[in-house]
Scaffold this motif. Structure first.
Motif, PDB file in Angstrom:
ATOM      1  N   VAL A  72       0.848  -1.191   0.000  1.00  0.00           N
ATOM      2  CA  VAL A  72       0.000   0.000   0.000  1.00  0.00           C
ATOM      3  C   VAL A  72       0.885   1.243   0.000  1.00  0.00           C
ATOM      4  CG1 VAL A  72      -1.809   1.284   1.229  1.00  0.00           C
ATOM      5  CG2 VAL A  72      -1.785  -1.231   1.320  1.00  0.00           C
ATOM      6  N   TYR A  73       0.674   2.082  -1.006  1.00  0.00           N
ATOM      7  CA  TYR A  73       1.381   3.362  -1.097  1.00  0.00           C
ATOM      8  C   TYR A  73       0.384   4.490  -0.918  1.00  0.00           C
ATOM      9  CZ  TYR A  73       5.448   0.903  -2.852  1.00  0.00           C
ATOM     10  OH  TYR A  73       6.528   0.068  -2.967  1.00  0.00           O
ATOM     11  N   PRO A  74       0.787   5.642  -0.395  1.00  0.00           N
ATOM     12  CA  PRO A  74       2.159   6.122  -0.329  1.00  0.00           C
ATOM     13  C   PRO A  74       2.930   5.686   0.916  1.00  0.00           C
ATOM     14  CG  PRO A  74       0.717   7.881   0.364  1.00  0.00           C
ATOM     15  CD  PRO A  74      -0.161   6.710  -0.029  1.00  0.00           C
ATOM     16  N   GLU A  75       2.312   4.982   1.838  1.00  0.00           N
ATOM     17  CA  GLU A  75       2.990   4.616   3.080  1.00  0.00           C
ATOM     18  C   GLU A  75       4.099   3.585   2.886  1.00  0.00           C
ATOM     19  OE1 GLU A  75      -0.227   4.465   2.500  1.00  0.00           O
ATOM     20  OE2 GLU A  75      -1.409   5.128   4.204  1.00  0.00           O
ATOM     21  N   GLY A  76       4.000   2.779   1.834  1.00  0.00           N
ATOM     22  CA  GLY A  76       4.976   1.725   1.610  1.00  0.00           C
ATOM     23  C   GLY A  76       4.827   0.600   2.616  1.00  0.00           C
ATOM     24  N   VAL A  77       3.594   0.277   2.974  1.00  0.00           N
ATOM     25  CA  VAL A  77       3.322  -0.809   3.913  1.00  0.00           C
ATOM     26  C   VAL A  77       3.157  -2.103   3.115  1.00  0.00           C
ATOM     27  CG1 VAL A  77       1.671  -1.740   5.582  1.00  0.00           C
ATOM     28  CG2 VAL A  77       2.285   0.683   5.651  1.00  0.00           C
ATOM     29  N   TRP A  78       3.958  -3.103   3.481  1.00  0.00           N
ATOM     30  CA  TRP A  78       3.945  -4.404   2.814  1.00  0.00           C
ATOM     31  C   TRP A  78       3.231  -5.413   3.698  1.00  0.00           C
ATOM     32  CZ3 TRP A  78       6.408  -5.763  -1.886  1.00  0.00           C
ATOM     33  CH2 TRP A  78       7.086  -4.699  -2.504  1.00  0.00           C
ATOM     34  N   TYR A  79       2.302  -6.141   3.078  1.00  0.00           N
ATOM     35  CA  TYR A  79       1.571  -7.195   3.775  1.00  0.00           C
ATOM     36  C   TYR A  79       1.905  -8.541   3.142  1.00  0.00           C
ATOM     37  CZ  TYR A  79      -1.454  -3.532   5.735  1.00  0.00           C
ATOM     38  OH  TYR A  79      -1.935  -2.440   6.408  1.00  0.00           O
ATOM     39  N   GLY A  80       1.966  -9.578   3.968  1.00  0.00           N
ATOM     40  CA  GLY A  80       2.244 -10.917   3.467  1.00  0.00           C
ATOM     41  C   GLY A  80       1.260 -11.931   4.008  1.00  0.00           C
ATOM     42  N   GLY A  81       1.119 -13.020   3.267  1.00  0.00           N
ATOM     43  CA  GLY A  81       0.195 -14.076   3.665  1.00  0.00           C
ATOM     44  C   GLY A  81      -1.246 -13.606   3.662  1.00  0.00           C
ATOM     45  N   VAL A  82      -1.561 -12.682   2.778  1.00  0.00           N
ATOM     46  CA  VAL A  82      -2.887 -12.067   2.749  1.00  0.00           C
ATOM     47  C   VAL A  82      -3.875 -12.960   2.004  1.00  0.00           C
ATOM     48  CG1 VAL A  82      -4.184  -9.980   2.165  1.00  0.00           C
ATOM     49  CG2 VAL A  82      -1.755  -9.802   2.723  1.00  0.00           C
ATOM     50  N   THR A  83      -5.072 -13.102   2.570  1.00  0.00           N
ATOM     51  CA  THR A  83      -6.141 -13.871   1.929  1.00  0.00           C
ATOM     52  C   THR A  83      -7.333 -12.952   1.677  1.00  0.00           C
ATOM     53  OG1 THR A  83      -7.265 -14.494   3.978  1.00  0.00           O
ATOM     54  CG2 THR A  83      -5.441 -15.920   3.246  1.00  0.00           C
ATOM     55  N   ALA A  84      -8.279 -13.450   0.918  1.00  0.00           N
ATOM     56  CA  ALA A  84      -9.495 -12.674   0.656  1.00  0.00           C
ATOM     57  C   ALA A  84     -10.219 -12.329   1.958  1.00  0.00           C
ATOM     58  CB  ALA A  84     -10.419 -13.453  -0.288  1.00  0.00           C
ATOM     59  N   ALA A  85     -10.101 -13.193   2.948  1.00  0.00           N
ATOM     60  CA  ALA A  85     -10.747 -12.938   4.243  1.00  0.00           C
ATOM     61  C   ALA A  85     -10.133 -11.739   4.966  1.00  0.00           C
ATOM     62  CB  ALA A  85     -10.646 -14.186   5.124  1.00  0.00           C
TER      63      ALA A  85
END
Length: 120
Positions: A72-85
């Motif tokens: 997610v930008y502009p914050e540059g937040v990285w998410y991992g292991g993300v599911t539709a839930a």
């Protein structure tokens, strides 16, 4: 003023089953992308978002060990292991309320690192 309040990239990379690195999707599609788009559209129509948000599919984001990956930008937040839930929580907490979802965040010292607990 930026064109988008938030720009969200969702990895859609797909590799063969025998590839040395994991894939974020099996077939280059994901329920995650569709769910993020749906939830963002609903939040926008309800007037919960301050500005326009764009949800884009992305090719490989080079964080395969943490996939499926979302940034997610502009914050540059990285998410991992993300599911539709997880889509509703990302939209409500991060995009609407400005609070990254800590339980899904990839640790900064794992991003683009040669080693981290997730790499073999």
């Amino acid at each position: 003023m930026p064109v988008f309040e938030h720009h969200v990239f969702v990895c859609q990379n797909s590799r063969p089953e025998d590839a040395p690195r994991a894939s974020c999707t099996v077939d280059g599609k994901s329920e995650l992308l569709a769910e993020l788009q749906k939830r963002t559209r609903a939040a926008s129509q309800a007037g919960f978002l301050k500005g326009p948000v764009r949800i884009n599919k992305a090719g490989c984001l080079d964080q395969c060990e943490h996939g499926p990956t979302v940034v997610v930008y502009p914050e540059g937040v990285w998410y991992g292991g993300v599911t539709a839930a997880d889509a509703a929580e990302i939209v409500e907490e991060h995009l609407v309320n400005g609070r990254p979802v800590e339980r899904l965040r990839i640790a900064d010292d794992c991003l683009n690192a040669k080693t981290c607990p997730h790499k073999s």
